[in-house]
Design a protein around this motif. Structure first.
Motif, PDB file in Angstrom:
ATOM      1  N   GLY B  30     -22.603-144.260  -1.377  1.00  0.00           N
ATOM      2  CA  GLY B  30     -23.212-144.662  -2.648  1.00  0.00           C
ATOM      3  C   GLY B  30     -22.649-143.956  -3.857  1.00  0.00           C
ATOM      4  O   GLY B  30     -23.286-143.911  -4.896  1.00  0.00           O
ATOM      5  N   MET B  31     -21.449-143.391  -3.715  1.00  0.00           N
ATOM      6  CA  MET B  31     -20.914-142.627  -4.845  1.00  0.00           C
ATOM      7  C   MET B  31     -19.753-143.354  -5.494  1.00  0.00           C
ATOM      8  O   MET B  31     -18.995-144.070  -4.841  1.00  0.00           O
ATOM      9  CB  MET B  31     -20.476-141.238  -4.363  1.00  0.00           C
ATOM     10  CG  MET B  31     -21.676-140.424  -3.888  1.00  0.00           C
ATOM     11  SD  MET B  31     -21.245-138.925  -3.012  1.00  0.00           S
ATOM     12  CE  MET B  31     -21.025-137.790  -4.330  1.00  0.00           C
ATOM     13  N   ARG B 123     -24.294-135.016  -2.456  1.00  0.00           N
ATOM     14  CA  ARG B 123     -24.058-135.985  -1.375  1.00  0.00           C
ATOM     15  C   ARG B 123     -25.298-136.138  -0.501  1.00  0.00           C
ATOM     16  O   ARG B 123     -25.661-137.233  -0.097  1.00  0.00           O
ATOM     17  CB  ARG B 123     -22.866-135.539  -0.525  1.00  0.00           C
ATOM     18  CG  ARG B 123     -22.621-136.453   0.667  1.00  0.00           C
ATOM     19  CD  ARG B 123     -21.455-135.955   1.500  1.00  0.00           C
ATOM     20  NE  ARG B 123     -21.748-134.783   2.305  1.00  0.00           N
ATOM     21  CZ  ARG B 123     -22.251-134.815   3.532  1.00  0.00           C
ATOM     22  NH1 ARG B 123     -22.554-135.965   4.096  1.00  0.00           N
ATOM     23  NH2 ARG B 123     -22.455-133.684   4.199  1.00  0.00           N
ATOM     24  N   SER B 126     -27.648-138.395  -2.293  1.00  0.00           N
ATOM     25  CA  SER B 126     -27.125-139.767  -2.300  1.00  0.00           C
ATOM     26  C   SER B 126     -27.295-140.424  -0.922  1.00  0.00           C
ATOM     27  O   SER B 126     -27.727-141.562  -0.810  1.00  0.00           O
ATOM     28  CB  SER B 126     -25.643-139.735  -2.689  1.00  0.00           C
ATOM     29  OG  SER B 126     -25.072-141.006  -2.547  1.00  0.00           O
ATOM     30  N   CYS B 131     -29.172-143.732  -2.984  1.00  0.00           N
ATOM     31  CA  CYS B 131     -29.126-144.109  -4.397  1.00  0.00           C
ATOM     32  C   CYS B 131     -27.677-144.019  -4.878  1.00  0.00           C
ATOM     33  O   CYS B 131     -26.837-143.393  -4.238  1.00  0.00           O
ATOM     34  CB  CYS B 131     -30.018-143.179  -5.210  1.00  0.00           C
ATOM     35  SG  CYS B 131     -29.419-141.499  -5.291  1.00  0.00           S
ATOM     36  N   THR B 132     -27.422-144.608  -6.008  1.00  0.00           N
ATOM     37  CA  THR B 132     -26.074-144.592  -6.591  1.00  0.00           C
ATOM     38  C   THR B 132     -25.872-143.296  -7.365  1.00  0.00           C
ATOM     39  O   THR B 132     -26.722-142.909  -8.173  1.00  0.00           O
ATOM     40  CB  THR B 132     -25.909-145.793  -7.551  1.00  0.00           C
ATOM     41  OG1 THR B 132     -26.110-146.986  -6.808  1.00  0.00           O
ATOM     42  CG2 THR B 132     -24.520-145.818  -8.187  1.00  0.00           C
ATOM     43  N   VAL B 133     -24.750-142.644  -7.070  1.00  0.00           N
ATOM     44  CA  VAL B 133     -24.405-141.434  -7.821  1.00  0.00           C
ATOM     45  C   VAL B 133     -23.042-141.670  -8.459  1.00  0.00           C
ATOM     46  O   VAL B 133     -22.099-142.085  -7.787  1.00  0.00           O
ATOM     47  CB  VAL B 133     -24.329-140.187  -6.898  1.00  0.00           C
ATOM     48  CG1 VAL B 133     -23.754-138.997  -7.654  1.00  0.00           C
ATOM     49  CG2 VAL B 133     -25.706-139.847  -6.351  1.00  0.00           C
ATOM     50  N   ARG B 154     -17.575-140.947   1.129  1.00  0.00           N
ATOM     51  CA  ARG B 154     -18.795-141.524   0.543  1.00  0.00           C
ATOM     52  C   ARG B 154     -18.505-142.216  -0.786  1.00  0.00           C
ATOM     53  O   ARG B 154     -19.393-142.851  -1.350  1.00  0.00           O
ATOM     54  CB  ARG B 154     -19.818-140.419   0.246  1.00  0.00           C
ATOM     55  CG  ARG B 154     -20.915-140.326   1.262  1.00  0.00           C
ATOM     56  CD  ARG B 154     -20.444-139.741   2.523  1.00  0.00           C
ATOM     57  NE  ARG B 154     -21.558-139.463   3.414  1.00  0.00           N
ATOM     58  CZ  ARG B 154     -21.422-138.999   4.640  1.00  0.00           C
ATOM     59  NH1 ARG B 154     -20.213-138.757   5.118  1.00  0.00           N
ATOM     60  NH2 ARG B 154     -22.484-138.769   5.383  1.00  0.00           N
TER      61      ARG B 154
END
Lengths: 174, 243
Positions: B30-31, B123, B126, B131-133, B154
């Motif tokens: 999600g990163m 991390r 996330s 969730c979006t980071v 990631r």
């Protein structure tokens, strides 16, 4: 407490008063007192006789019963304090940037900033500065966010000349 | 100069990148990494996106530790920032899971120190909250992160903010300049600025001032109007550059 209730209580405490005395003693500003009195007269709580304002029977009853009247300007509130307004969005960007100018905010927030947007935000920043929520860099004139941590943008009431921190309830007179 | 947000190619790439991360197949990837040299409009674009999407915005400090990061995140989320690191992590995680708030970390290169201890904590959040980071950095952040495969894997999308194109310059002139800028002058601005948005804005401001001083206002401005007049000053030793 609302401006209207302040005015009503002042009149109740002084029997019959001139308009200028209400403005002077309450420190609410001419416009705010005018709007409050207009509302109180229209609803029958206050009467005006030969230049003096006094309570009607209805106004006396309300005061005795400790009832609140909801009309006229609320202290610290402004129409712009609700919803995702330009000021609320600007507050979010102020928190991210910390140091900024009016132009910096407009460039992020507006697809095409109008004169109205510029005046709206410009007046808002000046009010926050007067309230001490923003400081200014001496050399460049950039605003610096110094106080005020909550997610809700402070509400600026131009008529009542107040800025209210909607997160803490604190009211600043500007 | 008019005040407006200009949707440049960098902005389009950024928005597309975020959309790709949010559509990702693997929930834990999600990163997103955003990197580029200073002066390409990263900050303005990120502030705009963060404001529109209710993202949490944090700026990493050089002395960040995992706990320092958690405390800052808790404060931004308006949560109690006291207690053990474990309690703090739990409190923050619960909030992020429930609200699915995107998190932006600016100056993310500072999270790489001490074997990326802080970035590992980011991390963790996330991964567990899914969730979006969005990590924003300069310089060699991409190389730095690549040395940590468990973090690098990631990253669902990488966006590099690059120099403004000629279309970006033309669009910027159209949206921001008070005067009408002809195509040849736009090309010259692109050349003088070397595609750096900060320099483009400086040149536009100069053009407006010179147009007013020389009574060129109201006409379409071309290179001829500014022949021999410096529009840009290259402080790195090459002197003023004119059209």
């Amino acid at each position: 407490m609302s401006v209207t209730m302040d005015v009503l209580r002042y009149i109740a405490g002084h029997n019959a008063v001139f308009f200028r005395d209400i403005v002077k003693e309450s420190e609410l500003g001419v416009s705010a007192v005018e709007v409050a009195l207009r509302c109180l007269k229209r609803r029958g709580f206050v009467k005006w006789v030969e230049g003096l304002y006094g309570l009607t029977e209805k106004g006396l009853e309300y005061i005795k019963q400790g009832r609140e009247i909801k009309c006229g300007p609320e202290r610290g509130e402004a129409a712009s304090s609700r919803g995702n307004t330009l000021r609320q969005r600007a507050w979010k960007v102020m928190h991210m940037r910390r140091v900024f100018t009016l132009a910096d905010l407009l460039v992020v927030l507006c697809d095409e900033a109008s004169k109205k947007d510029e005046e709206n935000l410009g007046n808002y920043l000046k009010a926050l500065y007067k309230a001490g929520l923003l400081k200014k860099a001496a050399r460049t004139g950039h605003y610096i966010l110094s106080e005020g941590d909550g997610p809700l943008a402070p509400a600026y009431n131009r008529q009542a000349k107040t800025v209210t921190d909607r997160n803490t309830g604190q009211v600043y007179h500007v | 100069m008019k005040k407006a947000f200009v949707k440049t190619e960098n902005y389009a790439r950024f928005a597309a990148g975020v959309a790709a991360v949010e559509r990702r197949g693997a929930a834990e990837a999600g990163m997103m990494l955003v990197h580029g040299q200073p002066g390409h409009g990263k900050s303005t674009i990120v502030y705009r996106w963060a404001e529109e999407n209710g993202a949490v915005f944090l700026r990493a400090n050089v002395d960040w530790t995992p706990r320092y990061f958690l405390v800052e995140l808790a404060k931004e989320l308006r949560l109690d920032s006291k207690g053990t690191s474990q309690q703090l992590f739990g409190r923050v995680l619960e909030h992020v899971v429930e609200r699915q708030v995107p998190i932006i970390i600016d100056e993310a290169e500072y999270t790489l120190k001490d074997k990326a201890a802080t970035l590992e904590k980011i991390r963790d959040i996330s991964d567990r909250a899914m969730c979006t980071v969005i990590l924003i950095g300069m310089g060699k952040i991409l190389d730095g992160i690549a040395t940590f495969p468990q973090i690098y894997s990631r990253i669902a999308h990488i966006v590099e903010f690059s120099k403004a194109s000629l279309s970006d310059v033309t669009l910027t002139c159209e949206k921001l300049c008070e005067e009408k800028v002809g195509p040849d002058l736009a090309t010259e601005i692109h050349k003088l600025s070397k595609g750096r948005m900060r320099e483009i804005l400086n040149i536009i401001a100069n053009i407006e001032r010179l147009a007013k001083d020389n009574s060129f206002t109201g006409e379409e401005l071309t290179r001829k109007h500014f022949a021999g007049i410096p529009l840009s000053y290259d402080w790195q030793g090459k002197g003023g550059k004119g059209a």
